[in-house]
Design an enzyme around this catalytic site. Sequence first.
Site, mmCIF file in Angstrom:
data_model
loop_
_atom_site.group_PDB
_atom_site.id
_atom_site.type_symbol
_atom_site.label_atom_id
_atom_site.label_comp_id
_atom_site.label_asym_id
_atom_site.label_seq_id
_atom_site.Cartn_x
_atom_site.Cartn_y
_atom_site.Cartn_z
ATOM 1 N N GLY A 178 0.898 -1.085 0.099
ATOM 2 C CA GLY A 178 -0.105 -0.147 -0.064
ATOM 3 C C GLY A 178 0.829 1.236 0.069
ATOM 4 O O GLY A 178 2.201 1.344 0.048
ATOM 5 N N HIS A 189 7.036 3.579 -0.170
ATOM 6 C CA HIS A 189 7.305 4.648 -0.819
ATOM 7 C C HIS A 189 7.688 4.347 -2.337
ATOM 8 O O HIS A 189 8.521 3.211 -2.742
ATOM 9 C CB HIS A 189 8.890 5.353 -0.273
ATOM 10 N N ASP A 212 -9.512 5.708 12.932
ATOM 11 C CA ASP A 212 -9.555 6.475 13.948
ATOM 12 C C ASP A 212 -9.517 7.966 13.554
ATOM 13 O O ASP A 212 -10.235 8.708 14.108
ATOM 14 C CB ASP A 212 -8.742 6.158 15.253
ATOM 15 N N LEU A 271 42.551 -42.361 -36.334
ATOM 16 C CA LEU A 271 42.748 -43.144 -37.547
ATOM 17 C C LEU A 271 41.586 -42.956 -38.519
ATOM 18 O O LEU A 271 40.521 -42.576 -38.087
ATOM 19 C CB LEU A 271 42.519 -44.546 -37.257
ATOM 20 N N SER A 272 41.652 -43.377 -39.658
ATOM 21 C CA SER A 272 40.942 -43.128 -40.637
ATOM 22 C C SER A 272 39.850 -43.928 -40.380
ATOM 23 O O SER A 272 39.768 -45.165 -39.792
ATOM 24 C CB SER A 272 41.387 -43.490 -42.179
ATOM 25 N N GLY A 273 38.376 -43.608 -40.293
ATOM 26 C CA GLY A 273 37.224 -44.505 -40.040
ATOM 27 C C GLY A 273 37.059 -44.620 -38.564
ATOM 28 O O GLY A 273 35.976 -45.028 -38.089
ATOM 29 N N LYS A 281 35.903 -39.244 -36.940
ATOM 30 C CA LYS A 281 36.122 -37.868 -36.816
ATOM 31 C C LYS A 281 35.351 -36.842 -37.516
ATOM 32 O O LYS A 281 34.756 -35.917 -37.035
ATOM 33 C CB LYS A 281 37.655 -37.495 -37.434
ATOM 34 N N SER A 296 45.880 -36.549 -38.863
ATOM 35 C CA SER A 296 47.020 -35.736 -38.294
ATOM 36 C C SER A 296 47.922 -36.904 -37.310
ATOM 37 O O SER A 296 47.691 -36.849 -36.143
ATOM 38 C CB SER A 296 46.747 -34.648 -37.463
HETATM 39 N N1 LIG Z 1 -3.812 7.647 13.836
HETATM 40 C C1 LIG Z 1 -3.395 6.428 13.294
HETATM 41 N N2 LIG Z 1 -2.233 6.651 12.765
HETATM 42 C C2 LIG Z 1 -1.441 5.252 12.396
HETATM 43 C C3 LIG Z 1 -2.492 4.319 12.057
HETATM 44 N N3 LIG Z 1 -1.636 3.480 11.631
HETATM 45 C C4 LIG Z 1 -0.489 3.634 11.474
HETATM 46 N N4 LIG Z 1 -0.267 4.971 12.043
HETATM 47 C C5 LIG Z 1 0.781 5.958 11.868
HETATM 48 O O1 LIG Z 1 1.234 6.434 10.475
HETATM 49 C C6 LIG Z 1 2.613 6.658 10.412
HETATM 50 C C7 LIG Z 1 3.065 5.399 9.350
HETATM 51 O O2 LIG Z 1 2.983 4.340 9.675
HETATM 52 P P1 LIG Z 1 3.655 3.241 9.213
HETATM 53 O O3 LIG Z 1 3.395 2.069 9.696
HETATM 54 O O4 LIG Z 1 5.238 3.230 9.411
HETATM 55 O O5 LIG Z 1 3.288 3.134 7.661
HETATM 56 P P2 LIG Z 1 3.954 2.178 6.484
HETATM 57 O O6 LIG Z 1 2.655 2.005 5.762
HETATM 58 O O7 LIG Z 1 4.508 0.992 7.233
HETATM 59 O O8 LIG Z 1 4.936 3.162 5.804
HETATM 60 P P3 LIG Z 1 6.054 2.672 4.906
HETATM 61 O O9 LIG Z 1 6.560 1.433 5.170
HETATM 62 O O10 LIG Z 1 7.042 3.625 4.620
HETATM 63 O O11 LIG Z 1 5.225 2.711 3.257
HETATM 64 C C8 LIG Z 1 2.977 6.196 11.873
HETATM 65 O O12 LIG Z 1 3.534 7.489 12.393
HETATM 66 C C9 LIG Z 1 1.945 5.626 12.570
HETATM 67 O O13 LIG Z 1 1.944 5.886 13.948
HETATM 68 C C10 LIG Z 1 -3.715 4.348 12.711
HETATM 69 O O14 LIG Z 1 -4.333 3.215 12.501
HETATM 70 N N5 LIG Z 1 -4.121 5.573 13.164
#
Ligand SMILES: Nc1nc2c(ncn2[C@@H]2O[C@H](COP(=O)(O)OP(=O)(O)OP(=O)(O)O)[C@@H](O)[C@H]2O)c(=O)[nH]1
Lengths: 271, 626
Positions: free
Chosen positions: B14, B94, B148, B455-457, B460, B528
Site C-alpha cells: 500500500g 515509498h 480512528d 585413425l581413418s574410420g 572424426k 594428423s
Molecule cells: N492515527 C493513526 N495513525 C496510524 C495508524 N496506523 C499507522 N499510523 C501512523 O502512521 C505513520 C506511518 O505508519 P507506518 O506503519 O510506518 O506506515 P507504512 O505504511 O509502513 O509506511 P512505509 O512502509 O514507509 O510505506 C506512523 O506514524 C503511525 O503511527 C492508525 O491506524 N491510526
Amino acid sequence: MQSARTHLDHLENQSVFIFREAYRAFRNVAMPWSMGKDSNVLIWLALKSFFGKIPFPVLHIDTTYEFPEMLEFRDWATQHYQLNLIVKINAEARARGVGYETHDPVTVTHELKTVALQQAMAEHKWDALITGIRRDEDPTRAKERYFSPRNAQFEWGYKDQPPEFWGQFASTAAKGEHVRVQPLLDWTEADIWRYILREKIPIPGMYFARNGQRYRSLGCMPITKAISSEASTIEEIIAELETTRTSERAGRAQDHHERNAMQKLRAKGFL
Amino acid sequence: MSDEAQRLKIVFVGHVDHGKSTLIGRILHDTGSLPEGKIAAIQQACEAERMEFEYAFLLDALLEEQAQNITIDTTQIPFRTALRRYVIIDAPGHKEFLKNMITGAASADAAMLVIAANEGVREQSRRHAYLLSLLGVRQIIVVVNKLDLANYSEQAFREIEGEYRQFLSELGMTAREFVPASAKQGENVARRTDPALQWYSGHTVLEALDHVESTAALPNQPLRFCVQDIYRFDARRIIAGKIESGSLRVGDQLIFSPANKSSAVATIESWNSPAPEEAIAGDSVGITLREQIFVERGHVASHENDAPIETNRCRADIFWMAEEPLRKETEYILRVATQELKCKVVAIEQVMDSSTLATEIGERERLARNEVGRVTLQTRAPLVVDNHDRIPALGRFVLVDGGRICGGGIVFGGVYTDRTTVKSKNIFWSEGEITPTHRAKQNGHRGAVVWLTGLSGAGKSTIALALEGELFQRAMHTYVLDGDNVRHGLNSNLGFSAEDRVENIRRVGEVAKLMADSGTVVITAFISPYRLDRRRAREIALEGNAEFIEVFVDAPLQVCEERDPKHLYKKARAGQIRDFTGIDAPYEAPDDPDIVVRTDEQNVDESVATIMEQLLPRLRADDPID
Ligand SMILES: Nc1nc2c(ncn2[C@@H]2O[C@H](COP(=O)(O)OP(=O)(O)OP(=O)(O)O)[C@@H](O)[C@H]2O)c(=O)[nH]1
Ligand SMILES: [Mg+2]
C-alpha cells in the site's frame, strides 16, 4: 500418488537450490563454519546439495576464545564429513593485545571475527561466502537477501539492496567484492531444531542441559551466557522453544552493547 | 494446528505511510508473538532519542528507517495464529523503493493492501495492486486503516471501498474483503472494542487473514525440470536442478529443450536417504540418465508429449525498475529459471502507467522506471518458455543489465508446437560493429581450435559435423575444416608425400588459427598422425592467442578396419595405396589429449556430449585468456 511436502521439505529444497545457484555462479566459494547448530545444518544441506561431497572449503574463524568442546567437535566433523577446513586467526590483533579482558565486545568481535574474515578473504580471493544467518535472529538480518553483495570494504549497502525475486539473484561480484549467500535466511530457530531432529544431524553437546544449564546460541567463551534449562534432548529443546519468549541471541553480549549494535556491526561486515 | 504444513506468505502493501508496518507490529503485539522485553527496549530507545514510540519500529529496524519513520526494505517474520503458521512480509510503500516492494511481494500467496482512511486511495495503493496482478498474487484483502482519524465513520470506509473496488475491477481483480481498522489504536486488528465501529460485523484483520485460502501446488501440470548444473564429483554424472512444475519418475522418457535430446531417467540421486522413485514440483533433485546425452545448465526437461515453447521471439508484459530506462534494440541479459541469454526488445507496443492505468498505445523507444510495457523480445539463441497463465515458473523472467536485475516480465500468447515434427528456425539479428577485443564478449564465447585426431574410420568427420551442429544450434560461431573443403582448394597442390602431409597440416593449423582469432570455434577433422605436427598446430594456435583443444577420437585399428567406409583399408591391405596410416604408416596416439572419446564404446551423441561438456567451459567469454 504425490505425497505432499512439508514445511521442512520446502525449506530444505529452497536451501539446496540456493547452494547450487551459488556454486554455479561463483568461481571461488567458501563457507564459514562456527560449529554451531545453524552451521552444522548448513554443512548438512551442502552435503545434500552436492550428493555427499562439499566442493569448496569450509572456514573456521578461530577467535582464540573458543570453547574447547567446540574445537573437539570441529576436528571430529572435519574427519567425518571429509571437509576441506581452513582455520583463520587474526594473529596480528591478538599480538596487539586485543581481547575480551581489555576491550569491549563490539571491538573484539570486529577485530577477531570481521577483520579475521577480511584477512582470509584477501588471502584466498573468495568471491562468495555461504553463511548460516537467519532472518529471525535479528531485525537487521530480517532485511537480508539470499544473495547479498558486499563491497571491497565489506560494507553492506542495506539502503539500496538489489531486487531479488522469482529465484533470480544478484549472482555477480565485481573484482574485490563478494556476495554473501544465505541459504538459511527463511529458517527459524525452531525449524533448525526440528530439522536437526528429523535428519539426526550431529551437533556439539553444549546445546544440551547439564546441571540445569545449556547454551542456546554459541559464540566466544567470555561473552556467551548459558541459559537455565533442563532440556537435555532435542525434543525437550523444541518444547522449551515453544514456550520461551526471550530472544535467541539474548546471551550474546556484542549484540546489545549499544542501540542498534547489530546494525553497526553488520554494516561493517559482520555476518 | 499443523507444524508440518507449508507457511502461508502474506505481504502487506500500500501507499507510503498508510500504516503497513504499524499494522504488522500491532498484530505481533496483540497476539503475544513478541519476545519478552522487546516493546520495552524499543520504548526505552525511543525515549533516549526523544522519538515517539512506533509499533512500526518492530519492523523498521534500520536507524535510517526509524529516523525517517519510513520502511526502506522488506522484512519477513514468522507468525502464528491458533489456526496456522504464516510468514508476514512487510513491504515499503515509498515509490523510491518499488524494487524492494517487488522483492517482498513476489513470493507471497496473498496480500493485505493497506489504505489510510484520512488519505484514501493514492498512487501506490493502485500501483501495488497492479504489480500484484503481474506477480501472480491473486488473493487480496483491503484494510482501510487509520479509521480512528475519521471517527470510525462508516461513510468514510464505504467511500474508499467503492472507489477501490471499481479500480480493482478495471484490473480484473476482486478483493476478498474490505476490513476497517486502526492499527495505532489496535481497533479491529485482533479484536473489536470501540462502540463507534458497531456498524461493522465482518472479520477482524486477523480473522480475515485466517480466511485466506492456502494456494496448493497445482496438480497434474506438465513437467518442467530446470537444470542448474551437472556434477561429476565421482563416477556419477548427476543433473541437478529444480522441478518447477509437474513430476518425474525413474524410467520416464525426458526431452531436454532446447537441445531436443531425449533420454530416460535412470536414477533420482540423494545423499543419506534412500533414493526416491519420484520427485514433484518444488523438489530440488539430481537425476542420472540412461543415455549420456549432452545436457547443461538452462536446459528444461519435460515429458515428450508436453514440451514447453521453444522460440526466438516472444511477447511479454514488462515492469521496469531501474533508473536508466529500458531502451529498444539494446542488449540485455534475459533470465528465465536457469536459462540466461542475450536478448533485446524489438518492439514496445504500448505503455501503461502502473498507477493510473492510463494506456499509451503506439510505438515507443523506451520504457521508464515504474512503467509497464507490452513488448516483443528477441533472443539470439533459442529460448524455452511457457505462457505465464499456463506455467508461471517458466512464463516469467527478469532482465539484467550490468549484473543488476532491472525489470521483470511475464510471457503471453506463445504458440506450442509439436516438437517431434518442427525444429525451430532461429532468427538472428544483425551485429553492429565488432571490435576485435570485444569479439568474444559479443559472441558470448571465445574462438578456439578443436583438433580431432584419430585413425581413418575412427569417426572424426561424423563427430565434427555433429559437434558443429550442436554448437550452431546454440548460436555459436563454428566451422569444420576437413579434407573435403581443404584438399580441393587451399591444399590442392599437395599430395600425400611425407613432406606434403606436414605442409597440409601446417596450412590447416594456420587457417584454423585465423578463424579462431575471428571468433569462430574451428573443428578440424584430419588423421594428423604425427605428434610433432599436432604440436606445431597447437603452437600456431597459441601464437594467435587461440585456445587449442586436442580431441583423441579413439577406436582400435581393428574396429576402423571393419568399418572401412571408404574401402581404404582394403585397398591398403591389397597394396593399392601406400603409406596408409595404421597399415604401413604409423599413427602416434596423443600422450595427453585434452579430451578422449571412444567411438567403439560410445555412440555419436555420447561422444559429442563428452566433448561438449569439457569444451564449453573453456569457451566461456569471461575467462581470461591463458
Ligand atoms: N492515527 C493513526 N495513525 C496510524 C495508524 N496506523 C499507522 N499510523 C501512523 O502512521 C505513520 C506511518 O505508519 P507506518 O506503519 O510506518 O506506515 P507504512 O505504511 O509502513 O509506511 P512505509 O512502509 O514507509 O510505506 C506512523 O506514524 C503511525 O503511527 C492508525 O491506524 N491510526
Ligand atoms: Mg512500513
